[in-house]
Design an enzyme around this catalytic site. Structure first.
Site, PDB file in Angstrom:
ATOM      1  N   TYR A 111     -45.170 -44.048 -42.700  1.00 15.16           N
ATOM      2  CA  TYR A 111     -44.082 -43.200 -42.197  1.00 15.16           C
ATOM      3  C   TYR A 111     -44.063 -41.909 -43.044  1.00 15.16           C
ATOM      4  O   TYR A 111     -44.266 -41.958 -44.263  1.00 15.16           O
ATOM      5  CB  TYR A 111     -42.754 -43.973 -42.289  1.00 15.16           C
ATOM      6  CG  TYR A 111     -41.550 -43.085 -42.173  1.00 15.16           C
ATOM      7  CD1 TYR A 111     -41.348 -42.297 -41.041  1.00 15.16           C
ATOM      8  CD2 TYR A 111     -40.624 -43.005 -43.204  1.00 15.16           C
ATOM      9  CE1 TYR A 111     -40.251 -41.456 -40.953  1.00 15.16           C
ATOM     10  CE2 TYR A 111     -39.521 -42.170 -43.114  1.00 15.16           C
ATOM     11  CZ  TYR A 111     -39.343 -41.388 -41.992  1.00 15.16           C
ATOM     12  OH  TYR A 111     -38.269 -40.554 -41.911  1.00 15.16           O
ATOM     13  N   ASP A 183     -43.394 -53.030 -45.416  1.00 18.76           N
ATOM     14  CA  ASP A 183     -42.349 -52.393 -44.613  1.00 18.76           C
ATOM     15  C   ASP A 183     -42.406 -53.061 -43.236  1.00 18.76           C
ATOM     16  O   ASP A 183     -43.347 -52.852 -42.463  1.00 18.76           O
ATOM     17  CB  ASP A 183     -42.607 -50.884 -44.528  1.00 18.76           C
ATOM     18  CG  ASP A 183     -41.509 -50.149 -43.751  1.00 18.76           C
ATOM     19  OD1 ASP A 183     -40.883 -50.777 -42.867  1.00 18.76           O
ATOM     20  OD2 ASP A 183     -41.296 -48.951 -44.014  1.00 18.76           O
ATOM     21  N   LYS A 208     -33.006 -48.998 -37.694  1.00 23.99           N
ATOM     22  CA  LYS A 208     -33.772 -49.211 -36.461  1.00 23.99           C
ATOM     23  C   LYS A 208     -33.305 -50.484 -35.745  1.00 23.99           C
ATOM     24  O   LYS A 208     -32.145 -50.584 -35.412  1.00 23.99           O
ATOM     25  CB  LYS A 208     -35.260 -49.213 -36.812  1.00 23.99           C
ATOM     26  CG  LYS A 208     -35.690 -48.043 -37.722  1.00 23.99           C
ATOM     27  CD  LYS A 208     -35.461 -46.711 -37.049  1.00 23.99           C
ATOM     28  CE  LYS A 208     -35.800 -45.455 -37.804  1.00 23.99           C
ATOM     29  NZ  LYS A 208     -35.771 -45.352 -39.202  1.00 23.99           N
TER      30      LYS A 208
HETATM   31  C1  3LM Z   1     -38.876 -42.451 -37.498  1.00 25.16           C
HETATM   32  N1  3LM Z   1     -38.394 -43.655 -39.487  1.00 25.16           N
HETATM   33  O1  3LM Z   1     -38.473 -41.875 -36.495  1.00 25.16           O
HETATM   34  P1  3LM Z   1     -34.433 -44.434 -43.093  1.00 25.16           P
HETATM   35  N2  3LM Z   1     -39.905 -47.044 -42.852  1.00 25.16           N
HETATM   36  C2  3LM Z   1     -40.253 -46.844 -41.568  1.00 25.16           C
HETATM   37  C3  3LM Z   1     -39.552 -45.898 -40.805  1.00 25.16           C
HETATM   38  O2  3LM Z   1     -39.925 -45.716 -39.542  1.00 25.16           O
HETATM   39  C4  3LM Z   1     -38.503 -45.168 -41.403  1.00 25.16           C
HETATM   40  C5  3LM Z   1     -38.177 -45.415 -42.734  1.00 25.16           C
HETATM   41  C6  3LM Z   1     -38.895 -46.372 -43.438  1.00 25.16           C
HETATM   42  C7  3LM Z   1     -37.984 -42.653 -38.672  1.00 25.16           C
HETATM   43  C8  3LM Z   1     -36.917 -41.885 -38.961  1.00 25.16           C
HETATM   44  S1  3LM Z   1     -37.741 -39.305 -38.992  1.00 25.16           S
HETATM   45  C9  3LM Z   1     -36.820 -38.047 -39.749  1.00 25.16           C
HETATM   46  C10 3LM Z   1     -36.591 -40.542 -38.449  1.00 25.16           C
HETATM   47  C11 3LM Z   1     -41.385 -47.607 -40.980  1.00 25.16           C
HETATM   48  C12 3LM Z   1     -37.746 -44.118 -40.647  1.00 25.16           C
HETATM   49  C13 3LM Z   1     -37.049 -44.703 -43.431  1.00 25.16           C
HETATM   50  O3  3LM Z   1     -34.305 -43.929 -44.493  1.00 25.16           O
HETATM   51  O4  3LM Z   1     -33.414 -45.501 -42.758  1.00 25.16           O
HETATM   52  O5  3LM Z   1     -34.523 -43.340 -42.087  1.00 25.16           O
HETATM   53  O6  3LM Z   1     -35.838 -45.244 -43.034  1.00 25.16           O
HETATM   54  O7  3LM Z   1     -40.022 -42.949 -37.551  1.00 25.16           O
END
Ligand code: 3LM
Length: 402
Positions: A111, A183, A208
């Site tokens: 990510y 993850d 999510k």
């Molecule tokens: C996305 N992803 O749209 P938060 N690990 C994974 C993730 O997909 C994400 C995180 C950790 C997305 C967010 S992009 C600005 C929006 C596999 C987040 C981080 O800190 O809760 O956003 O998680 O892919």
């Protein structure tokens, strides 16, 4: 309730007895930031770790505590920890475990913000970050050494759906004493429980599927009780202060109650949409673990109960066509994030993975044309109809004289 109860039952009932809470069916929301000591000695004992109980909500809170117990049982782990966001979980865990001079081995695809945190945060702190193609277990075997402290990966990986063999990589990491961090955001514990396959720590962007309704940003971590306690007191309490608000814990507890149901529906709809997309002549490649054409279907079958609900695809006209498609959708929303009731579409190269340079994306297997689709809970026919009308609209547009 017995701890041997099924997944959905534990997601609804685990660790909560209404009779201990005035009969309240729904667990109470404890907003209190601080907790009163019965005596001065009791307070001192709590600070010394000699007495159990809550004393300040940056360390623990009864509502987040229930969520921590629920996610631990669903992941098959000893203990859980609730944090402010997925990135909070990632940074609190890695800052607790790693020291300058250590090596972290990770997959090529991560990510975007996780990649940026490692490249700009951990690397600056003196941690060596080594990216390895983890779809190849032999490559991991060749890369690990005595300096390797952590082996870190996503499976399925965001955004290109690469899978990593959790049991195979964990076995290799443990031969050099490294810890394995997975993850599990894309799969959720309903589809994959990495701890049961050998991982040491598992984390989630609970923003999510676990929350599931697009109304909360949150993170969760599970692992051995001793290590979770250390991350709570070092990475969370002192280094990041990345604490989940009790109200957010309540929203995730509510989300978990329907996780099994939602994942069944997400997965069956995604399978239909992926199959339909693959049959469209203007779609050149579909990455979905449930398709026969998926290169790692054997790993999907081995470690995922179902293939999930994230789809990545490329169009014959490259991103120009992908963008045109996105701009002609009306039901599917143009938005980042995933795992919500609403189907969401986004372009990783310019959005979630714009933290990579174009050269880095090329080296890390993230193509510029890739479009990512998070299949929601709408009727499959309506999602397919929306994609279909957009394809017709862009075909007409292309055919129209300039
Ligand atoms: C996305 N992803 O749209 P938060 N690990 C994974 C993730 O997909 C994400 C995180 C950790 C997305 C967010 S992009 C600005 C929006 C596999 C987040 C981080 O800190 O809760 O956003 O998680 O892919």
């Amino acid at each position: 309730m017995k701890n041997t109860a099924g997944f959905a039952t534990r997601a609804i009932h685990h660790a909560y007895d209404p009779m201990s809470h005035e009969g309240a069916l729904t667990p109470p929301l404890h907003l209190s930031s601080t907790f009163v000591f019965e005596t001065a000695d009791a307070g001192a004992e709590m600070f010394a770790g000699a007495r159990e109980g809550h004393f300040y909500s940056r360390i623990s809170n009864p509502t987040t505590d229930l969520l921590e117990q629920r996610i631990a049982t669903l992941e098959g782990a000893e203990a859980g920890l609730a944090l402010a966001s997925g990135m909070g979980a990632i940074s609190a865990a890695l800052w607790t475990i790693l020291s300058p001079g250590d090596e972290l081995i990770t997959d090529k695809t991560l990510y975007g913000c996780t990649f940026a945190f490692m490249r700009h945060g951990l690397a600056k702190w003196g941690v060596t970050i080594t990216h390895v193609d983890m779809t190849d277990v032999q490559a991991v075997s060749a890369a690990v050494s005595d300096k390797t402290k952590v082996v870190y990966f996503e499976t399925p990986a965001n955004p290109n759906m690469r899978l990593v063999d959790i049991a195979g990589v964990s076995e290799i990491a443990h031969t050099v004493g490294a810890q394995v961090i997975v993850d599990n955001t894309y799969a959720t514990p309903y589809l994959t429980q990495p701890i049961t396959l050998g991982a040491d720590l598992v984390l989630h962007s609970a923003t999510k599927y676990l929350g599931g309704h697009g109304d909360v940003v949150a993170g969760l971590l599970v692992g051995r009780a001793e290590q979770i306690a250390e991350i709570r007191l070092v990475g969370m309490k002192d280094m990041t202060g990345s604490v989940m608000a009790p109200f957010n814990a309540m929203l995730i507890l509510r989300g978990l109650k329907t996780l099994a149901l939602r994942m069944e529906r997400h997965c069956s709809t995604a399978h239909q949409v992926a199959t339909w997309l693959e049959a469209q002549p203007v779609v050149s490649k579909v990455y979905y673990p449930g398709l026969e054409s998926f290169a790692q279907q054997d790993i999907a079958t081995r470690q995922m109960v179902k293939p999930g609900a994230m789809i990545a695809f490329e169009m014959t006209g490259g991103y120009a066509m992908g963008k045109a498609l996105m701009d002609h959708l009306s039901l599917i929303m143009r938005a980042v994030s995933l795992g919500d009731a609403e189907s969401l579409i986004q372009h990783p190269a310019s959005m979630t993975h714009s933290t990579y340079t174009p050269q880095e994306r090329a080296a890390h297997g993230i193509s510029e044309g890739l479009v990512r689709l998070s299949i929601g809970l709408e009727d499959a026919d309506d999602i397919i109809a929306d994609l279909g009308q957009a394809l017709v609209a862009i075909a007409d547009k292309q055919a129209a004289p300039a």
